[in-house]
Motif scaffolding. Structure first.
Motif, PDB file in Angstrom:
ATOM      1  N   GLU A  40     -44.319 -35.781 -73.972  1.00  0.00           N
ATOM      2  CA  GLU A  40     -43.510 -35.574 -72.767  1.00  0.00           C
ATOM      3  C   GLU A  40     -44.131 -36.347 -71.611  1.00  0.00           C
ATOM      4  N   ARG A  41     -43.267 -36.956 -70.815  1.00  0.00           N
ATOM      5  CA  ARG A  41     -43.763 -37.769 -69.703  1.00  0.00           C
ATOM      6  C   ARG A  41     -43.027 -37.405 -68.430  1.00  0.00           C
ATOM      7  N   LEU A  42     -43.764 -37.234 -67.368  1.00  0.00           N
ATOM      8  CA  LEU A  42     -43.192 -36.972 -66.054  1.00  0.00           C
ATOM      9  C   LEU A  42     -42.580 -38.264 -65.533  1.00  0.00           C
ATOM     10  N   ASP A  43     -41.260 -38.269 -65.352  1.00  0.00           N
ATOM     11  CA  ASP A  43     -40.551 -39.437 -64.829  1.00  0.00           C
ATOM     12  C   ASP A  43     -40.481 -39.290 -63.305  1.00  0.00           C
ATOM     13  N   ILE A  44     -41.449 -39.867 -62.634  1.00  0.00           N
ATOM     14  CA  ILE A  44     -41.587 -39.691 -61.190  1.00  0.00           C
ATOM     15  C   ILE A  44     -40.365 -40.210 -60.444  1.00  0.00           C
ATOM     16  N   ASP A  45     -39.854 -41.363 -60.821  1.00  0.00           N
ATOM     17  CA  ASP A  45     -38.666 -41.903 -60.148  1.00  0.00           C
ATOM     18  C   ASP A  45     -37.497 -40.930 -60.227  1.00  0.00           C
ATOM     19  N   SER A  46     -37.281 -40.378 -61.397  1.00  0.00           N
ATOM     20  CA  SER A  46     -36.175 -39.443 -61.587  1.00  0.00           C
ATOM     21  C   SER A  46     -36.382 -38.161 -60.782  1.00  0.00           C
ATOM     22  N   VAL A  47     -37.576 -37.636 -60.813  1.00  0.00           N
ATOM     23  CA  VAL A  47     -37.880 -36.397 -60.081  1.00  0.00           C
ATOM     24  C   VAL A  47     -37.699 -36.616 -58.580  1.00  0.00           C
ATOM     25  N   LEU A  48     -38.252 -37.703 -58.058  1.00  0.00           N
ATOM     26  CA  LEU A  48     -38.137 -37.964 -56.622  1.00  0.00           C
ATOM     27  C   LEU A  48     -36.699 -38.253 -56.207  1.00  0.00           C
ATOM     28  N   SER A  49     -35.993 -39.013 -57.014  1.00  0.00           N
ATOM     29  CA  SER A  49     -34.619 -39.346 -56.628  1.00  0.00           C
ATOM     30  C   SER A  49     -33.700 -38.133 -56.733  1.00  0.00           C
ATOM     31  N   GLY A  50     -34.077 -37.142 -57.536  1.00  0.00           N
ATOM     32  CA  GLY A  50     -33.253 -35.947 -57.692  1.00  0.00           C
ATOM     33  C   GLY A  50     -33.596 -34.814 -56.756  1.00  0.00           C
ATOM     34  N   THR A  51     -34.574 -35.005 -55.881  1.00  0.00           N
ATOM     35  CA  THR A  51     -34.980 -33.915 -54.998  1.00  0.00           C
ATOM     36  C   THR A  51     -34.120 -33.883 -53.733  1.00  0.00           C
ATOM     37  N   ASN A  52     -34.139 -32.763 -53.080  1.00  0.00           N
ATOM     38  CA  ASN A  52     -33.398 -32.570 -51.836  1.00  0.00           C
ATOM     39  C   ASN A  52     -33.794 -33.642 -50.819  1.00  0.00           C
ATOM     40  N   HIS A  53     -32.833 -34.124 -50.038  1.00  0.00           N
ATOM     41  CA  HIS A  53     -33.071 -35.238 -49.106  1.00  0.00           C
ATOM     42  C   HIS A  53     -34.094 -34.935 -48.008  1.00  0.00           C
ATOM     43  N   ASN A  54     -34.379 -33.651 -47.762  1.00  0.00           N
ATOM     44  CA  ASN A  54     -35.368 -33.344 -46.723  1.00  0.00           C
ATOM     45  C   ASN A  54     -36.565 -32.556 -47.261  1.00  0.00           C
ATOM     46  N   ALA A  55     -36.706 -32.509 -48.585  1.00  0.00           N
ATOM     47  CA  ALA A  55     -37.832 -31.784 -49.179  1.00  0.00           C
ATOM     48  C   ALA A  55     -39.158 -32.432 -48.799  1.00  0.00           C
ATOM     49  N   ILE A  56     -40.151 -31.589 -48.602  1.00  0.00           N
ATOM     50  CA  ILE A  56     -41.519 -32.064 -48.419  1.00  0.00           C
ATOM     51  C   ILE A  56     -42.122 -32.165 -49.820  1.00  0.00           C
ATOM     52  N   ILE A  57     -42.765 -33.282 -50.090  1.00  0.00           N
ATOM     53  CA  ILE A  57     -43.296 -33.572 -51.422  1.00  0.00           C
ATOM     54  C   ILE A  57     -44.814 -33.460 -51.380  1.00  0.00           C
ATOM     55  N   TYR A  58     -45.348 -32.608 -52.244  1.00  0.00           N
ATOM     56  CA  TYR A  58     -46.791 -32.410 -52.338  1.00  0.00           C
ATOM     57  C   TYR A  58     -47.231 -32.868 -53.724  1.00  0.00           C
ATOM     58  N   VAL A  59     -48.284 -33.661 -53.764  1.00  0.00           N
ATOM     59  CA  VAL A  59     -48.795 -34.119 -55.050  1.00  0.00           C
ATOM     60  C   VAL A  59     -50.318 -34.044 -55.047  1.00  0.00           C
TER      61      VAL A  59
END
Length: 159
Positions: A110-129
Motif C-alpha cells: 500500500e502506498r500513500l498517494d500524496i497528490d490524490s490525498v492533497l487534491s481531495g482535501t477541503n479547500h481550506n483545510a490546514i495540513i499537518y505532516v
C-alpha cells in the motif's frame, strides 16, 4: 492531561538508546522530564484538518487527531509505515477514529498517494505532516504544484 505517552521502536542496530528503553523501562516507570516545547501547534478555529504521518511521526499527529476528535472537528488522518505491526498506536487509532483513519503499509504493497490525498482535501483545510524528510518534501512539493497556500501546510520532521 497529567501523563505523557511515548513510543520507542527497538532498533538493534541503532545507537543503543532504544534497546536500553526496552530492556530497562516497564509500564509505570517514572521519569523526570522537563515540560515539552510546542513548535507544531494545532489551529483552534473551525477549519478542517488533514493529518499525514509517516512512521514514528504519528506521535504528535495522534495527539492532534484526538484533540480534533474531542472538539468535534472535521479531519482525516493518513498514516504510512513499513508494516501494520510496526505502526505505533495503530490498533487504538483504528478503533477510535474508524473511517477518518487511512492506513498504508509498505509491507502490504500500500502506498500513500500524496497528490490524490492533497487534491481531495477541503479547500481550506490546514495540513499537518510529520515523518521522514522524504515524506515532508513530497507533501511540500505536491502542495506547491496544486497551488495550496504555504501557510496551510505545517510540518515537523522526525530525523
Amino acid at each position: 492531561s497529567d501523563a505523557y505517552e511515548i513510543a520507542v521502536l527497538r532498533e538493534e542496530k541503532g545507537s543503543g538508546g532504544s534497546a536500553a528503553v526496552h530492556d530497562s523501562y516497564q509500564i509505570g516507570t517514572r521519569l523526570s522530564v522537563d515540560m515539552p516545547g510546542n513548535h507544531f501547534g494545532l489551529h483552534d478555529d473551525s477549519r478542517p484538518a488533514l493529518l499525514i504521518a509517516g512512521g514514528i511521526g504519528i506521535t504528535p499527529i495522534k495527539s492532534m487527531a484526538l484533540a480534533l476528535e474531542s472538539r468535534g472537528a472535521e479531519f482525516q488522518l493518513h498514516y504510512a509505515g513499513r508494516s501494520r505491526k510496526q505502526m505505533a498506536f495503530r490498533d487504538r487509532l483504528e478503533r477510535q477514529l474508524q473511517d477518518r483513519l487511512h492506513i498504508y503499509s509498505a509491507e502490504d504493497g500500500e502506498r500513500l498517494d500524496i497528490d490524490s490525498v492533497l487534491s481531495g482535501t477541503n479547500h481550506n483545510a490546514i495540513i499537518y505532516v510529520c515523518g521522514p524528510q522524504r515524506l515532508t518534501d513530497a507533501v511540500k512539493k505536491a502542495a506547491r504544484e496544486l497551488g495550496i497556500a504555504r501557510e496551510r501546510v505545517r510540518l515537523e520532521l522526525f530525523a
